[in-house]
Design an enzyme around this catalytic site. Structure first.
Site, mmCIF file in Angstrom:
data_model
loop_
_atom_site.group_PDB
_atom_site.id
_atom_site.type_symbol
_atom_site.label_atom_id
_atom_site.label_comp_id
_atom_site.label_asym_id
_atom_site.label_seq_id
_atom_site.Cartn_x
_atom_site.Cartn_y
_atom_site.Cartn_z
ATOM 1 N N HIS A 68 0.806 -1.148 -0.066
ATOM 2 C CA HIS A 68 -0.070 -0.025 -0.084
ATOM 3 C C HIS A 68 0.867 1.296 -0.024
ATOM 4 O O HIS A 68 0.226 2.400 -0.210
ATOM 5 C CB HIS A 68 -1.074 -0.021 1.072
ATOM 6 C CG HIS A 68 -0.447 0.258 2.686
ATOM 7 N ND1 HIS A 68 -0.053 -0.658 3.430
ATOM 8 C CD2 HIS A 68 -0.023 1.219 3.060
ATOM 9 C CE1 HIS A 68 0.505 -0.115 4.510
ATOM 10 N NE2 HIS A 68 0.539 1.223 4.414
ATOM 11 N N ASP A 110 0.045 -7.740 1.677
ATOM 12 C CA ASP A 110 0.403 -6.593 1.718
ATOM 13 C C ASP A 110 2.124 -6.384 1.679
ATOM 14 O O ASP A 110 2.581 -5.871 2.588
ATOM 15 C CB ASP A 110 -0.163 -5.436 2.797
ATOM 16 C CG ASP A 110 0.095 -3.996 2.845
ATOM 17 O OD1 ASP A 110 0.485 -3.606 1.813
ATOM 18 O OD2 ASP A 110 -0.068 -3.412 3.720
ATOM 19 N N SER A 149 4.128 2.263 7.886
ATOM 20 C CA SER A 149 4.037 1.240 6.987
ATOM 21 C C SER A 149 5.175 0.793 6.229
ATOM 22 O O SER A 149 6.176 1.598 5.865
ATOM 23 C CB SER A 149 3.087 1.736 5.776
ATOM 24 O OG SER A 149 1.746 1.687 6.661
#
Length: 253
Positions: A65, A109, A204
């Site tokens: 992402h 992810d 992230s």
């Protein structure tokens, strides 16, 4: 349940996309200068937007992402983002998102970045090993996660790399706590539940490190709550994606 799934996923994605302004480690401490030399800052032309980690001289692992956050380069070999050595800036030749990735809530992810120029391994830049396929991470095992940026909800960006210890949470317990968003088996949960330690938006792509190996990739939490919430932090389980990682790297050997 399906409607609740959509609502939770919407909030998760909104938090990731709308408030990702720099890695956020909550209730951690400044990382020692000679530690975590594999850490990578993914940046646009202005600022840090995601974390990552170096697994070979020319490959970085991060979250899929993060591709939507507009990074254009990676910065290696620094704990303080104001002290970036231009010799450790690398641009990206290819991006490989996992082909089955759709949304963070559905797993997969993970993304590989092929660097346009190999990293120079030295006393500031090193790689981190990945887990073996049969790696068994135990409940309550102490691991760590690191990143740059905010240290509290709505806080301010910090320049120094920070690290915090987090404990592994049983996957079934994690699934129960995330009951409105059915989690796949290909994730690891650690921190953010029954503790005030963990990651937050913008962290992230950084690694969950257990016993000196990168076993997970920071994926998502709930509602951008860094205070902390009633559900665990969620990471992509690297051990479940080793064949895909190897297939990409083998293209260049």
């Amino acid at each position: 349940m399906h409607a609740l799934h959509k609502i939770l996923l919407f909030h998760v994605l909104t938090c990731l996309g709308g408030k990702a302004r720099g890695s956020e480690i909550i209730n951690g401490e400044k990382a020692p200068e000679n530690s975590m030399l594999y850490m990578v800052s993914l940046q646009n032309n202005i600022k840090h937007v995601c974390g990552g980690f170096l697994i070979s001289e020319d490959f970085v692992v991060t979250a899929a992402h993060c591709d939507y956050l507009g990074f254009t380069r990676v910065v290696l070999g620094t704990h303080n983002l104001k002290k970036t050595d231009n010799g450790n800036i690398r641009y990206i030749k290819e991006r490989y998102k996992h082909p089955s990735y759709e949304t963070v809530g559905k797993g997969k992810d993970i993304m590989l970045l092929k660097l346009a120029e190999k990293a120079r391994l030295d006393n500031r830049v090193q790689t981190i090993p990945l887990p073996r396929p049969e790696t068994n991470i135990k409940e309550n095992q102490s691991c760590s996660v690191a990143g740059w940026g905010f240290t509290s909800t709505g806080g301010s960006v910090v320049d120094d790399l920070r690290v915090v210890d987090v404990s592994i949470i049983n996957l079934q317990v994690c699934k129960e706590k995330w009951s409105g968003l059915p989690l796949p088996d290909s994730v690891i949960c650690a921190g953010g539940y029954k503790t005030n330690k963990g990651f937050c938006q913008g962290d992230s792509g950084g690694p969950l490190v257990c016993d000196g190996k990168a076993v997970g990739v920071v994926s998502f939490n709930k509602f951008a709550n860094c205070n902390y919430s009633d559900v665990p932090n969620v990471y992509t389980d690297i051990s479940k994606h080793l064949p895909w990682i190897e297939s990409i790297i083998n293209r260049y050997e």
